[in-house]
Design a protein around this motif. Structure first.
Motif, PDB file in Angstrom:
ATOM      1  N   PRO A   1      58.147  28.522  25.761  1.00 50.82           N
ATOM      2  CA  PRO A   1      58.603  28.851  24.804  1.00 50.82           C
ATOM      3  C   PRO A   1      57.958  29.220  23.090  1.00 50.82           C
ATOM      4  O   PRO A   1      58.511  29.578  22.349  1.00 50.82           O
ATOM      5  N   GLU A   2      56.495  29.167  23.850  1.00 51.98           N
ATOM      6  CA  GLU A   2      55.637  29.614  22.975  1.00 51.98           C
ATOM      7  C   GLU A   2      56.176  31.639  23.168  1.00 51.98           C
ATOM      8  O   GLU A   2      56.172  32.531  22.207  1.00 51.98           O
ATOM      9  N   ILE A   3      56.243  32.181  24.312  1.00 46.93           N
ATOM     10  CA  ILE A   3      56.843  34.183  23.858  1.00 46.93           C
ATOM     11  C   ILE A   3      57.754  34.109  23.749  1.00 46.93           C
ATOM     12  O   ILE A   3      58.018  34.462  23.205  1.00 46.93           O
TER      13      ILE A   3
ATOM     14  N   ALA B   1      59.451  38.894  16.775  1.00 49.38           N
ATOM     15  CA  ALA B   1      58.640  40.463  16.496  1.00 49.38           C
ATOM     16  C   ALA B   1      60.461  41.201  16.453  1.00 49.38           C
ATOM     17  O   ALA B   1      60.467  41.938  16.111  1.00 49.38           O
ATOM     18  N   ILE B   2      61.074  40.539  17.238  1.00 42.22           N
ATOM     19  CA  ILE B   2      63.022  41.312  16.907  1.00 42.22           C
ATOM     20  C   ILE B   2      63.112  40.819  15.426  1.00 42.22           C
ATOM     21  O   ILE B   2      63.637  41.814  15.172  1.00 42.22           O
ATOM     22  N   LYS B   3      62.982  39.946  14.625  1.00 34.17           N
ATOM     23  CA  LYS B   3      63.420  39.309  13.415  1.00 34.17           C
ATOM     24  C   LYS B   3      62.634  40.451  12.846  1.00 34.17           C
ATOM     25  O   LYS B   3      63.114  41.228  11.441  1.00 34.17           O
ATOM     26  N   ASN B   4      61.244  40.405  12.650  1.00 33.38           N
ATOM     27  CA  ASN B   4      60.474  41.934  11.979  1.00 33.38           C
ATOM     28  C   ASN B   4      61.105  43.518  11.968  1.00 33.38           C
ATOM     29  O   ASN B   4      60.818  43.838  10.772  1.00 33.38           O
ATOM     30  N   PHE B   5      61.050  43.605  13.236  1.00 35.15           N
ATOM     31  CA  PHE B   5      61.941  45.194  13.774  1.00 35.15           C
ATOM     32  C   PHE B   5      62.816  44.598  12.885  1.00 35.15           C
ATOM     33  O   PHE B   5      63.024  46.402  11.868  1.00 35.15           O
ATOM     34  N   LYS B   6      64.156  44.505  12.775  1.00 35.73           N
ATOM     35  CA  LYS B   6      65.459  44.161  12.187  1.00 35.73           C
ATOM     36  C   LYS B   6      65.405  44.340  10.745  1.00 35.73           C
ATOM     37  O   LYS B   6      65.683  45.482  10.081  1.00 35.73           O
ATOM     38  N   THR B   7      64.097  43.833  10.478  1.00 40.74           N
ATOM     39  CA  THR B   7      63.990  44.063   8.973  1.00 40.74           C
ATOM     40  C   THR B   7      63.028  44.598   7.849  1.00 40.74           C
ATOM     41  O   THR B   7      63.637  45.710   7.442  1.00 40.74           O
TER      42      THR B   7
END
Length: 60
Positions: A26-28, A35-41
């Motif tokens: 769950p932590e991973i 990380a994916i959200k930040n990359f998309k943003t």
């Protein structure tokens, strides 16, 4: 999906379970999701700045 089939995904999941254990998954997953959200943003902000610059150059 990236040329990876269902069998390969299952093998990767089993390896991840062996390496990290079920308690860490769950932590991973949460970290990977952030990380994916930040990359998309960052990508969308970069594209917006590029489009704004192109529009500004057209007006000049």
């Amino acid at each position: 999906m990236f040329g990876i089939g269902m069998q390969e995904l299952i093998i990767i999941l089993v390896i991840v379970l062996i390496i990290f254990g079920a308690g860490k998954l769950p932590e991973i997953g949460a970290g990977l999701g952030k990380a994916i959200k930040n990359f998309k943003t960052a990508t969308s902000e970069s594209e917006k700045k590029e489009h704004d610059k192109i529009d500004e150059d057209k007006k000049s």
